[in-house]
Design a protein around this motif. Structure first.
Motif, mmCIF file in Angstrom:
data_model
loop_
_atom_site.group_PDB
_atom_site.id
_atom_site.type_symbol
_atom_site.label_atom_id
_atom_site.label_comp_id
_atom_site.label_asym_id
_atom_site.label_seq_id
_atom_site.Cartn_x
_atom_site.Cartn_y
_atom_site.Cartn_z
ATOM 1 N N GLN B 150 38.646 59.178 -16.535
ATOM 2 C CA GLN B 150 37.293 59.682 -16.824
ATOM 3 C C GLN B 150 37.023 59.689 -18.318
ATOM 4 N N THR B 151 38.012 60.175 -19.067
ATOM 5 C CA THR B 151 37.860 60.219 -20.526
ATOM 6 C C THR B 151 37.662 58.811 -21.076
ATOM 7 N N LEU B 152 38.478 57.885 -20.604
ATOM 8 C CA LEU B 152 38.380 56.499 -21.080
ATOM 9 C C LEU B 152 37.023 55.909 -20.738
ATOM 10 N N ALA B 153 36.589 56.136 -19.494
ATOM 11 C CA ALA B 153 35.311 55.588 -19.039
ATOM 12 C C ALA B 153 34.159 56.141 -19.862
ATOM 13 N N ARG B 178 32.335 48.083 -9.340
ATOM 14 C CA ARG B 178 33.092 49.341 -9.410
ATOM 15 C C ARG B 178 34.596 49.043 -9.411
ATOM 16 N N GLN B 179 34.991 48.099 -8.542
ATOM 17 C CA GLN B 179 36.418 47.741 -8.469
ATOM 18 C C GLN B 179 36.893 47.099 -9.764
ATOM 19 N N LYS B 180 36.013 46.251 -10.316
ATOM 20 C CA LYS B 180 36.339 45.580 -11.571
ATOM 21 C C LYS B 180 36.557 46.623 -12.675
ATOM 22 N N LEU B 181 35.660 47.584 -12.698
ATOM 23 C CA LEU B 181 35.739 48.642 -13.699
ATOM 24 C C LEU B 181 37.029 49.449 -13.539
ATOM 25 N N GLU B 182 37.354 49.755 -12.310
ATOM 26 C CA GLU B 182 38.577 50.542 -12.063
ATOM 27 C C GLU B 182 39.820 49.793 -12.524
ATOM 28 N N ASN B 183 39.834 48.473 -12.256
ATOM 29 C CA ASN B 183 40.980 47.669 -12.700
ATOM 30 C C ASN B 183 41.076 47.625 -14.217
ATOM 31 N N LEU B 184 39.924 47.511 -14.858
ATOM 32 C CA LEU B 184 39.912 47.481 -16.324
ATOM 33 C C LEU B 184 40.460 48.791 -16.886
ATOM 34 N N ILE B 185 40.012 49.885 -16.287
ATOM 35 C CA ILE B 185 40.463 51.198 -16.761
ATOM 36 C C ILE B 185 41.960 51.353 -16.543
ATOM 37 N N GLU B 190 47.417 51.611 -18.955
ATOM 38 C CA GLU B 190 48.798 51.151 -19.131
ATOM 39 C C GLU B 190 49.109 50.907 -20.610
ATOM 40 N N ILE B 191 48.129 50.332 -21.304
ATOM 41 C CA ILE B 191 48.302 50.099 -22.745
ATOM 42 C C ILE B 191 48.388 51.446 -23.469
ATOM 43 N N LYS B 192 47.484 52.346 -23.077
ATOM 44 C CA LYS B 192 47.459 53.680 -23.686
ATOM 45 C C LYS B 192 48.771 54.424 -23.449
ATOM 46 N N ALA B 193 49.322 54.291 -22.243
ATOM 47 C CA ALA B 193 50.544 55.014 -21.894
ATOM 48 C C ALA B 193 51.654 54.712 -22.896
ATOM 49 N N GLU B 194 51.707 53.458 -23.335
ATOM 50 C CA GLU B 194 52.734 53.091 -24.302
ATOM 51 C C GLU B 194 52.490 53.794 -25.640
ATOM 52 N N GLU B 195 51.218 53.877 -26.013
ATOM 53 C CA GLU B 195 50.883 54.580 -27.263
ATOM 54 C C GLU B 195 51.222 56.066 -27.153
ATOM 55 N N TRP B 196 50.865 56.663 -26.015
ATOM 56 C CA TRP B 196 51.166 58.087 -25.811
ATOM 57 C C TRP B 196 52.677 58.318 -25.864
ATOM 58 N N PHE B 197 53.403 57.428 -25.172
ATOM 59 C CA PHE B 197 54.861 57.551 -25.153
ATOM 60 C C PHE B 197 55.398 57.574 -26.586
#
Lengths: 95, 271
Positions: B150-153, B178-185, B190-197
């Motif tokens: 939600q935050t990202l969107a 909607r599906q396209k958007l969900e996949n993009l998010i 996944e990219i963000k998760a690496e940064e958070w890690f």
């Protein structure tokens, strides 16, 4: 944040430490059966039996997409006590 | 032949042949810790100079059972003995569950333990010094994909544009969008998760004496485990670590679980 004391931590937290970690003995004179990994695995397999069943029940409610994303992760109910905003601490297997 | 030999042994002598080893502590005392061991066994120390092994007498057979409650009680008993020694002497090098020292052709189990303590004295002393005055804490950081999606969107112009477009589409097309958007998010997360890690790891590492990265696990309630760490922490570092964890815990979409203090299970090596 107050830590969850080991006596209230989940069994998984304990197993991760007692079975998978600890000093490894290397000495000729000494016969260490812990050097045989099967023994630890046996105990874990016995204990994992309960957890897998629990997990199975929980997994059914999960969103398929979320599950696909988690493939490759180890299954464990270890994360059943999340502290956030003073929410009550829930432990699956207290000891 | 072998069967007769086993059968002829008295139960007591068979039981005396092995020593179940719980931990090594930085004390040279010979003490009886009472019947606190696995299956209520009497636990005592085998000292060598200023260190000792904490043991109970057992047969040379690993503890094995299909009884879940029994196996669970053994693991808990193992931990309780390690914990007792750790609290009593301030340091303890825990052994893995089911470490049993046997006799051999030359010596009995107790002599073998003493020989081992003597042989590995320097290594053991070094490891004791390394963990002295420090405790292990388990730190797990979780993220909530629903909240963070939600935050990202809401914050990404690209995603907001897609969101706007969806409103103008027919129902069928909107579903595809909607599906396209969900996949993009999802990809973005996944990219963000690496940064958070990397960010959280660095912040936690700064406030721990030593750190071990453990495998992440499946989390409950739709959460994802981002970090699973064991931290060796001195008293001085502990308040700073807790402050840092509090800060992470307060971030929207993230939560932290902290367990401890544990004896230094994750910070012992080979001896």
């Amino acid at each position: 944040m107050e830590p969850i004391r080991p006596c209230h931590a989940t069994l998984v937290d304990l197993l991760d430490r007692v079975l998978d970690k600890g000093l490894v003995i290397q000495a000729d004179l000494i016969i260490s059966v812990a050097g045989v990994p099967l023994i630890g695995v046996n105990i874990r397999a016995v204990l994992a039996g309960i957890e897998t069943m629990l997990e199975y029940g929980l997994m059914r409610d999960w969103d398929e997409g979320m599950r696909a994303g988690e493939l490759g992760y180890r299954v464990s109910p270890g994360a059943s006590r999340i502290i956030k905003n003073n929410a009550p601490v829930v432990a699956l297997s207290k000891y | 032949m072998a069967t007769t030999e086993v059968a002829s042994r008295t139960e007591t002598s068979a039981k005396e042949e092995g020593r179940y080893l719980y931990c090594v502590a930085g004390a040279g005392e010979k003490v009886n810790l009472g019947e606190i061991g696995i299956a209520g066994n009497k636990v005592y120390t085998v000292p060598h100079e200023d260190i000792c092994a904490i043991v109970h007498n057992c047969s040379i057979e690993p503890y094995q059972s299909h009884d879940q409650e029994l196996a669970k009680s053994w693991v808990i008993a193992h931990h309780k003995v390690v914990d007792t020694a750790w609290k009593r002497w301030g340091t303890a090098l825990p052994l893995s569950f089911n470490t049993i020292i046997s006799r051999d052709s030359k010596s009995n189990a107790e002599q073998n333990i003493q020989d081992w303590l003597k042989q590995k004295y320097e290594t053991l002393k070094r490891q004791i010094a390394r963990v002295k005055g420090k405790a292990e804490y388990g730190v797990q950081v979780f993220w909530d994909p629903k909240v963070l999606a939600q935050t990202l969107a809401a914050t990404s112009p690209e995603f907001r544009k897609l969101e706007e477009e969806i409103k103008t589409k027919s129902r069928g097309l909107a579903h595809m969008y909607r599906q396209k958007l969900e996949n993009l998010i999802k990809g973005e997360m996944e990219i963000k998760a690496e940064e958070w890690f990397n960010d959280f790891y660095r912040r936690i590492r700064k406030n721990a004496d030593e750190i071990r990265v453990d495998k992440t696990k499946l989390a409950e309630q739709g959460l994802h485990m981002l970090l699973n760490l064991s931290c060796l922490v001195s008293e001085g570092n502990y308040p700073r670590l807790v402050n840092e964890l509090d800060a992470i815990n307060q971030l929207e979409g993230f939560s932290v679980s902290l367990t401890g203090p544990w004896p230094p299970y994750s910070f012992v090596g080979i001896a």
